[in-house]
Write an enzyme that holds these catalytic residues in place. Structure first.
Site, PDB file in Angstrom:
ATOM      1  N   ASP A 224       1.335  -0.946   0.144  1.00  0.00           N
ATOM      2  CA  ASP A 224       0.148   0.070  -0.043  1.00  0.00           C
ATOM      3  C   ASP A 224       0.542   1.398   0.378  1.00  0.00           C
ATOM      4  OD1 ASP A 224      -1.817   1.988   0.552  1.00  0.00           O
ATOM      5  OD2 ASP A 224      -3.237   0.482   1.574  1.00  0.00           O
TER       6      ASP A 224
ATOM      7  N   ASP B 123       3.241  -0.560  -8.829  1.00  0.00           N
ATOM      8  CA  ASP B 123       2.595   0.565  -9.395  1.00  0.00           C
ATOM      9  C   ASP B 123       2.676   1.776  -9.724  1.00  0.00           C
ATOM     10  OD1 ASP B 123       0.934  -0.590  -8.428  1.00  0.00           O
ATOM     11  OD2 ASP B 123      -0.999   0.864  -9.665  1.00  0.00           O
TER      12      ASP B 123
END
Length: 224
Positions: free
Chosen positions: A112, A148
């Site tokens: 995260d 990403d």
């Protein structure tokens, strides 16, 4: 003491049943050096690695109870008994539960990024927490990272690049063994840019060399 569960094969234990730091070599004796995945999610990498290399000794850390239970069930169904699954918050586990310098590799895939500024103290890899992650590695051990999230990927590369205890490089190509998480498989199909990094531990085990901007990292786990 924070609530933590430890699972090995058919056994599930609490921290009250174990010495600290965890006696991993007693839980899974003999074999190659340990590897750790921080945030294993649905367990794609752990399951594949354990299935392809039965002698491997692996530790998987996950805070989400549903994923911990899912992967534990899959491990038991496949008879994979050399994997230690730990349910708990990674920063706390690294600061108080896992031994220092025990791992040949640490894997962190698509964590995260906590993009909101008020949440960024929860990031797994920043100047205040990177030393907790690197302290798990033995000399010569490697950290494998992928994201990403462009901003977070740049930050992690800068944090590692400024650390005196590691040598870091960016991978220009995907891992040789293919996508290591479900996210990575999906993002590759979407042609989404992915930042992949490898950092090699240069300092002695025990984090003798710390990040110059860290300072608070050792306390981050217990304060989270």
């Amino acid at each position: 003491m924070k609530r933590v569960k430890v699972s090995v094969g058919d056994r599930e234990l609490g921290l009250a049943d174990l010495a600290l730091p965890l006696p991993l070599d007693e839980l899974v004796p003999g074999g190659p050096p340990w590897e750790v995945e921080l945030g294993f999610g649905k367990g794609r990498y752990l399951l594949d690695r354990a299935g392809q290399e039965p002698a491997a000794r692996l530790v998987g850390v996950e805070v989400a109870g549903k994923y911990y239970r899912l992967v534990r069930q899959r491990m038991r169904r496949r008879g994979l008994e050399r994997v230690v699954l730990i349910r708990g918050e990674a920063l706390y586990l690294m600061s108080a539960v896992l031994p220092a310098g025990f791992a040949a590799a640490v894997h962190v895939y698509f964590p995260d990024p906590w993009p909101k500024s008020r949440h960024q103290k929860r990031r797994l890899l920043d100047v205040e927490t990177v030393d907790l992650v690197l302290a798990l590695l033995a000399p010569g051990g490697r950290l494998f990272f992928a994201t990403d999230h462009a901003e977070y990927g740049t930050l992690v590369e800068e944090v590692l690049g400024a650390h005196p205890g590691v040598a870091v490089r960016r991978r220009r190509r995907p891992w040789a063994d293919g996508a290591r998480t479900n996210y990575e498989a999906k993002y590759r199909l979407q042609a989404r840019p992915i930042r992949r990094l490898e950092a090699t531990r240069l300092a002695p085990a025990g984090a003798d060399l710390l990040h110059p901007c860290g300072g608070c990292g050792v306390l981050a786990g217990s304060a989270a």
